[in-house]
Design a protein around this motif. Structure first.
Motif, PDB file in Angstrom:
ATOM      1  N   UNK A 300     -12.027   8.939   9.161  1.00 29.07           N
ATOM      2  CA  UNK A 300     -11.231   8.916   8.002  1.00 29.07           C
ATOM      3  C   UNK A 300      -9.848   9.667   8.099  1.00 29.07           C
ATOM      4  N   UNK A 301      -9.898  10.697   8.881  1.00 23.42           N
ATOM      5  CA  UNK A 301      -8.828  11.623   9.269  1.00 23.42           C
ATOM      6  C   UNK A 301      -7.654  10.648  10.056  1.00 23.42           C
ATOM      7  N   UNK A 302      -8.218   9.770  11.010  1.00 22.91           N
ATOM      8  CA  UNK A 302      -7.221   9.112  11.408  1.00 22.91           C
ATOM      9  C   UNK A 302      -6.594   7.934  10.665  1.00 22.91           C
ATOM     10  N   UNK A 303      -7.588   7.233   9.961  1.00 23.47           N
ATOM     11  CA  UNK A 303      -7.068   6.387   9.132  1.00 23.47           C
ATOM     12  C   UNK A 303      -5.984   6.769   8.079  1.00 23.47           C
ATOM     13  N   UNK A 304      -6.269   8.038   7.557  1.00 21.07           N
ATOM     14  CA  UNK A 304      -5.234   8.741   6.684  1.00 21.07           C
ATOM     15  C   UNK A 304      -3.929   8.822   7.690  1.00 21.07           C
ATOM     16  N   UNK A 305      -3.921   9.069   8.744  1.00 23.36           N
ATOM     17  CA  UNK A 305      -2.741   9.523   9.418  1.00 23.36           C
ATOM     18  C   UNK A 305      -2.075   8.185   9.761  1.00 23.36           C
ATOM     19  N   UNK A 306      -2.812   6.989   9.968  1.00 24.36           N
ATOM     20  CA  UNK A 306      -2.185   5.703  10.190  1.00 24.36           C
ATOM     21  C   UNK A 306      -1.598   5.381   8.818  1.00 24.36           C
ATOM     22  N   UNK A 307      -2.357   5.571   7.810  1.00 25.24           N
ATOM     23  CA  UNK A 307      -1.747   5.321   6.466  1.00 25.24           C
ATOM     24  C   UNK A 307      -0.339   5.886   6.462  1.00 25.24           C
ATOM     25  N   UNK A 308      -0.290   7.111   6.564  1.00 28.22           N
ATOM     26  CA  UNK A 308       0.952   7.717   6.219  1.00 28.22           C
ATOM     27  C   UNK A 308       2.022   7.319   7.290  1.00 28.22           C
ATOM     28  N   UNK A 351     -11.588   2.879   1.936  1.00 22.27           N
ATOM     29  CA  UNK A 351     -12.673   2.704   0.683  1.00 22.27           C
ATOM     30  C   UNK A 351     -13.830   2.311   1.613  1.00 22.27           C
ATOM     31  N   UNK A 352     -13.680   1.240   2.202  1.00 24.96           N
ATOM     32  CA  UNK A 352     -14.890   0.687   2.908  1.00 24.96           C
ATOM     33  C   UNK A 352     -15.659   1.663   3.592  1.00 24.96           C
ATOM     34  N   UNK A 353     -14.833   2.191   4.376  1.00 22.21           N
ATOM     35  CA  UNK A 353     -15.280   3.340   5.546  1.00 22.21           C
ATOM     36  C   UNK A 353     -15.970   4.444   4.791  1.00 22.21           C
ATOM     37  N   UNK A 354     -15.334   5.026   3.667  1.00 21.29           N
ATOM     38  CA  UNK A 354     -15.813   5.992   2.973  1.00 21.29           C
ATOM     39  C   UNK A 354     -17.420   5.546   2.127  1.00 21.29           C
ATOM     40  N   UNK A 355     -17.370   4.179   1.765  1.00 21.07           N
ATOM     41  CA  UNK A 355     -18.555   3.772   1.150  1.00 21.07           C
ATOM     42  C   UNK A 355     -20.091   3.838   2.333  1.00 21.07           C
ATOM     43  N   UNK A 356     -19.424   3.231   3.490  1.00 20.52           N
ATOM     44  CA  UNK A 356     -20.374   3.338   4.779  1.00 20.52           C
ATOM     45  C   UNK A 356     -20.780   4.805   4.963  1.00 20.52           C
ATOM     46  N   UNK A 357     -19.918   5.818   4.736  1.00 17.70           N
ATOM     47  CA  UNK A 357     -20.294   7.171   5.197  1.00 17.70           C
ATOM     48  C   UNK A 357     -21.328   7.692   4.348  1.00 17.70           C
ATOM     49  N   UNK A 358     -21.024   7.306   2.982  1.00 16.83           N
ATOM     50  CA  UNK A 358     -21.885   7.882   1.796  1.00 16.83           C
ATOM     51  C   UNK A 358     -23.233   7.028   1.791  1.00 16.83           C
ATOM     52  N   UNK A 365     -23.270  14.465   2.286  1.00 13.41           N
ATOM     53  CA  UNK A 365     -22.171  13.729   1.529  1.00 13.41           C
ATOM     54  C   UNK A 365     -21.294  14.759   1.008  1.00 13.41           C
ATOM     55  N   UNK A 366     -21.491  16.080   0.663  1.00 10.78           N
ATOM     56  CA  UNK A 366     -20.847  17.069   0.317  1.00 10.78           C
ATOM     57  C   UNK A 366     -19.643  17.396   1.283  1.00 10.78           C
ATOM     58  N   UNK A 367     -19.884  16.991   2.542  1.00 10.46           N
ATOM     59  CA  UNK A 367     -18.745  17.243   3.533  1.00 10.46           C
ATOM     60  C   UNK A 367     -17.673  16.174   3.539  1.00 10.46           C
ATOM     61  N   UNK A 368     -18.079  14.984   2.796  1.00 11.05           N
ATOM     62  CA  UNK A 368     -17.223  13.711   2.825  1.00 11.05           C
ATOM     63  C   UNK A 368     -15.965  13.957   1.603  1.00 11.05           C
ATOM     64  N   UNK A 369     -14.814  13.376   1.584  1.00 13.20           N
ATOM     65  CA  UNK A 369     -13.993  13.518   0.504  1.00 13.20           C
ATOM     66  C   UNK A 369     -14.422  12.460  -0.563  1.00 13.20           C
ATOM     67  N   UNK A 370     -14.094  12.651  -1.891  1.00 14.53           N
ATOM     68  CA  UNK A 370     -14.637  11.825  -2.985  1.00 14.53           C
ATOM     69  C   UNK A 370     -14.051  10.325  -2.804  1.00 14.53           C
ATOM     70  N   UNK A 371     -14.941   9.595  -3.368  1.00 14.34           N
ATOM     71  CA  UNK A 371     -14.589   8.140  -3.202  1.00 14.34           C
ATOM     72  C   UNK A 371     -13.408   8.101  -4.412  1.00 14.34           C
ATOM     73  N   UNK A 372     -12.409   6.927  -4.096  1.00 18.04           N
ATOM     74  CA  UNK A 372     -11.664   6.478  -4.806  1.00 18.04           C
ATOM     75  C   UNK A 372     -11.859   5.745  -6.504  1.00 18.04           C
ATOM     76  N   UNK A 373     -11.403   6.403  -7.128  1.00 18.56           N
ATOM     77  CA  UNK A 373     -11.631   5.648  -8.595  1.00 18.56           C
ATOM     78  C   UNK A 373     -11.167   4.282  -8.572  1.00 18.56           C
ATOM     79  N   UNK A 374     -12.183   3.257  -8.903  1.00 14.31           N
ATOM     80  CA  UNK A 374     -11.802   1.968  -8.896  1.00 14.31           C
ATOM     81  C   UNK A 374     -11.615   1.309  -7.505  1.00 14.31           C
ATOM     82  N   UNK A 375     -12.250   2.024  -6.453  1.00 15.55           N
ATOM     83  CA  UNK A 375     -11.774   1.743  -5.058  1.00 15.55           C
ATOM     84  C   UNK A 375     -12.877   0.591  -4.468  1.00 15.55           C
ATOM     85  N   UNK A 376     -12.693   0.162  -3.324  1.00 17.96           N
ATOM     86  CA  UNK A 376     -13.583  -1.083  -2.677  1.00 17.96           C
ATOM     87  C   UNK A 376     -14.874  -0.307  -2.350  1.00 17.96           C
TER      88      UNK A 376
END
Length: 933
Positions: A300-308, A351-358, A365-376
């Motif tokens: 998730x950290x790396x995906x966020x960096x690539x996103x930026x 979104x899909x990666x986070x859903x997989x993690x959850x 799960x408390x160590x993961x970021x919250x899901x995006x509202x209306x996300x995939x």
């Protein structure tokens, strides 16, 4: 033997180059900063005592006379417990600081080699050159590259000495010292840099060096996983990309190169139950969960960096149809992202990666970021789906003139997904065969099949086990019938393994290891237990075995029996059916520790070599691909030594590129606590596997040399056994002249130091056996018997020495074996060991045993000098010489202080200061020697 005139360990003098001058400068700097810290927090007296001890030890190395040490014992005896505690802390911390200085030195050496295009031993470039020089064709090299599969398996052992807090401080000070080049270039203010170092050392002084409580399995899991952020997450993908690029350069297609997977990770912590009652179904779940959360946080950290990074607008570039579909799937409604297809695509991936993690990380799960509202909110079904989406991003960049932008984070993440999947590391299950047989006996009895399975012969056992597997589809356990705690625990483990495989995929648990495997029935008993959890079946038309059953052959006798066991195993029709469905592969684990404790270093090394040759031949006979799992420890006495040389020393044709090996305890920190050195160590493993895979059995013929080692090994075995097992009083000698009983009480591992609650060599684990000898600075399991064996063989014929010298030059196995003995002897000190010998209550017996050990020590060094042609130890290893020269005075002081503390403890002193001081001395010596167990 005259104790006043004991021989000195022959080490060469150090020739300083520019980089080694920096190393000495850093050691001196650390020494001065630590001295200031001691003065500030412990006072002038402790500072002066520390300096006085250090000077006395240093004088010995300057004068090369034992006389210089004569006052050390009396000097230590004059100190109070509280004073010794402070002084021993000083030396222990400096040992760790010396490690930091050397790690930074090694890092700079590596960087310098890269800049200067100097080929380093262990690099892929050097290995390719070696193969070409030996006439190995490009086609053969490419075929070998396809076979390379290295799996370092992180394990916890009773001698892991460092607290996590100390490991964190080590990393911090390493990073600061690494900036020295910037200080020299005036890019960093020198005073600020010095202040940062000083602050770190002052915090270290005030940090508890010992654990207040016994280390738990969960702590060991967390400690091991911390090295992923430091090294593995970044360096493994980099190495993998380099390997694939070389493959393309040599002529492989892009598709073939991308499919290469030279390195994956393994894990024992949480699944290794052998002798550790604290490993349960809960720790297995914990291990899998902790791995998953660590992995998803990284992804998730790396995906966020690539996103930026990928902020490109559709107005300025085109994208592929697949990328556009991915972007549209995100449902991203922010007006700022409307024209940024890459960011929208990465939003969908996240979104899909986070859903997989959850979905997979049920307890974290408390160590993961919250899901995006209306996300995939659609989890990936597999890691390959995640990889496929990342490849869509990469392909779109490539097809639109931006291939350069795929390099770095994106390519590394794609490689990481192939290496780590959604599981991170494969967790092995391991248990002792005696536990399996008791469980199977209980199952058969409770199912009214057989009342006394344990009384059956081997053939009768196999017959009934095969009948249950092949002809009876029902399971044996019944929830309505009470079960012993052992059986209930074991069945729970297998059911959990089934559950974890269903959730995380098959790679989360692939193998079941059997400690002390001595028969085919030991392997079939595992199959019975696997059947209880629907992980194996044997009835007609529905045969499968989801976990590979891996025998661990440990003692010399086990290694001798191994070929016969596998031949019988491969002849079983059920095993043939399992292999036909799963692939005709069989892993065998080789245990270095117990075979060494059982028969000595040379005998153990040769038994392992022979076993590999014979088992490889049996594999060819049955068309089964045999691979080996090397249970190496950090020390020579447990199969340690440089991994690159060790892999090349295996019999040609036995590795075939596939190698698993344990990385244990403090060795993990030494190898992977620094990312640059971590990459170097990982690349050395892969390079050695490539070379050994390309060099087949037809490329070498060592038959003449093998016959010689067979004879010498037999002589060595008897010499070692005569001392350790056939000498009256030796067991008492060991327990009295080493700190073994204090090691057993130290909170340095979750596993007990003995398998049974008795004081005997037989019940003692091989790990603390080696640990104890290294503390006493004699390292006996790593060399004893070698001198006698070679001397006897040499004396048979005056031409024999010439043959051994030729063997040393030509045969990798022999060169590695001799090199390891040379290395371990360089860290030994006969004079210091003689002080430990004075701890024995029966001095007459103790001195007799010491004389035998001393004679063998002198004989072994003499033989090494003749074989290698060098008049000193470590003649070809200037780096280790420099390392030892820097720290030996600190070792010696800690040894003398430790001896004084043991004397006091045995005289009835039970003060808390004394207990702490003994344990810190053990910690400090282990840290400094870097090969404790």
């Amino acid at each position: 033997m005259d104790l006043k005139n004991l021989p000195i360990t022959p080490l060469p003098s150090v020739k300083l180059d520019k980089h080694q001058e920096d190393l000495l400068l850093h050691n001196e700097l650390f020494s001065n900063l630590l001295g200031e810290t001691i003065f500030r927090y412990a006072g002038l007296h402790i500072y002066e005592v520390t300096e006085k001890l250090k000077e006395a030890s240093s004088k010995y190395y300057k004068t090369q006379k034992q006389e210089a040490r004569k006052n050390l014992s009396s000097f230590c005896s004059d100190l109070t417990d509280v004073e010794i505690l402070r002084v021993i802390r000083s030396f222990s911390i400096f040992s760790a600081l010396a490690n930091i200085a050397e790690d930074v030195y090694q890092t700079h050496e590596q960087r310098y080699a890269k800049i200067s295009n100097k080929l380093q031993i262990g690099s892929l470039e050097k290995s390719l050159k070696n193969l070409k020089n030996k006439g190995i064709s490009q086609e053969k090299i490419l075929k070998a590259m396809e076979k390379v599969s290295i799996v370092p398996v992180l394990t916890a052992h009773p001698t892991q000495v460092q607290r996590k807090s100390i490991l964190d401080l080590t990393k911090k000070l390493t990073d600061i010292l690494d900036k020295y080049e910037n200080v020299k270039l005036h890019q960093i203010d020198e005073n600020e840099w010095l202040n940062d170092l000083s602050r770190g050392i002052q915090i270290w002084w005030q940090t508890a060096m010992l654990r207040a409580t016994k280390l738990r399995v969960t702590d060991e899991i967390s400690n091991a996983l911390s090295y992923y952020n430091i090294t593995f997450f970044n360096e493994i993908p980099r190495l993998m990309n380099k390997f694939q690029e070389i493959s393309k350069t040599l002529g492989n297609s892009e598709l073939k190169s991308q499919a290469l997977l030279p390195l994956t990770m393994g894990m024992w912590i949480g699944g290794d139950r052998d002798g550790n009652p604290y490993v349960t179904v809960n720790t297995l779940e914990k291990s899998a969960q902790e791995q998953a959360i660590k992995l998803f946080q990284h992804y998730l950290d790396v995906v966020r960096e690539i996103y930026r990074d990928l902020s490109m607008s559709i107005a300025m570039t085109n994208v592929t149809e697949e990328l556009q579909k991915l972007a549209d799937a995100s449902g991203e409604v922010s007006p700022h992202r409307t024209h940024e297809p890459y960011r929208r695509a990465l939003t969908a991936i996240r979104d899909r990666l986070l859903a997989t993690a959850y979905n997979l990380c049920e307890y974290n799960r408390d160590l993961l970021p919250p899901k995006r509202k209306n996300g995939v909110d659609i989890p990936y079904k597999s890691a390959s789906e995640f990889t496929k989406d990342l490849v869509i991003v990469a392909e779109s960049l490539k097809k639109n003139n931006s291939e350069f932008l795929t390099q770095g984070k994106l390519n590394n993440l794609i490689s990481a997904t192939k290496t780590f999947g959604f599981h991170l590391a494969t967790i092995d299950l391991r248990q002792d065969s005696s536990v399996h047989e008791v469980c199977v006996a209980e199952l058969l009895k409770s199912a009214n099949i057989l009342g006394d399975y344990l009384s059956l012969s081997e053939d009768a056992r196999c017959e009934i086990l095969l009948r249950e597997l092949e002809y009876d589809p029902r399971i044996l356990s019944d929830p309505t019938i009470p079960q012993s705690e052992t059986l209930a625990s074991e069945l729970a483990i297998y059911r959990k393994a089934k559950s974890l495989r269903d959730r995380f995929g098959d790679k989360i648990i692939e193998k079941n290891l059997i400690s002390h495997a001595t028969s085919v029935s030991d392997m079939l008993e595992i199959a019975i237990l696997l059947k209880e959890a629907n992980l194996a079946k044997g009835n007609e038309g529905n045969e499968f075995c989801d976990l590979q059953i891996v025998p661990l052959f440990e003692t010399v006798e086990d290694l001798i029996a191994a070929p016969n066991i596998l031949r019988k195993w491969f002849n079983l029709s059920l095993v043939k059916k399992w292999m036909d469905k799963k692939g005709r592969k069989q892993e065998v684990m080789l245990g270095y520790s117990d075979s060494n404790k059982d028969g000595g270093y040379l005998s153990s090394s040769w038994s392992l070599y022979k076993a590999q040759k014979e088992l490889t031949a049996i594999g060819r006979e049955f068309d089964v691909e045999i691979s080996f799992f090397h249970g190496r420890g950090g020390t020579v006495g447990r199969g340690g030594g440089p991994s690159y040389e060790a892999i090349l020393a295996q019999p040609e044709g036995s590795t075939d590129g596939t190698i698993r090996l344990t990385e244990q305890g403090e060795v993990i920190g030494a190898k992977y606590g620094n990312p640059d050195l971590g990459l170097k160590n990982l690349e050395a493993l892969v390079s050695a596997a490539l070379e050994s895979s390309a060099l087949t059995a037809e490329d070498a013929n060592w038959e003449e040399y093998e016959k010689i080692i067979e004879d010498v090994s037999e002589l060595s075995y008897h010499a070692y056994r005569d001392l350790v097992y056939n000498t009256d009083g030796f067991s008492d000698f060991f327990f009295e002249v080493t700190p073994i009983n204090f090691i057993a009480g130290l909170n340095i591992g979750s596993r007990p130091s003995s398998r049974k609650k008795t004081q005997s060599l037989e019940s003692l684990r091989a790990i603390p056996w080696v640990f104890s000898w290294s503390q006493a600075r004699i390292m006996l399991p790593g060399w004893y018997g070698v001198g006698t064996a070679f001397t006897k063989w040499i004396n048979n014929d005056n031409k024999n020495m010439d043959i051994l010298q030729r063997m040393y030059k030509e045969w990798p196995f022999f060169r590695s074996t001799i090199s390891n003995v040379d290395m371990v002897l360089s860290k030994s000190d006969l004079s210091i060991f003689s002080e430990y010998v004075k701890l024995a209550s029966d001095q007459e017996t103790a001195q007799k045993i010491f004389n035998e050990i001393a004679k063998e020590w002198i004989l072994t060094i003499d033989v090494l000098k003749k074989i290698t042609g060098n008049d000193v130890l470590l003649a070809d290893n200037p780096e280790l010489v420099s390392s030892l020269r820097n720290r030996l005075p600190y070792f010696d002081s800690m040894n003398y202080l430790q001896i004084e503390l043991i004397k006091r403890s045995r005289a009835g002193d039970n003060s808390e200061e004394l207990k702490k001081a003994i344990h810190i001395s053990i910690n400090g010596l282990a840290t400094g020697l870097r090969n404790s167990g």
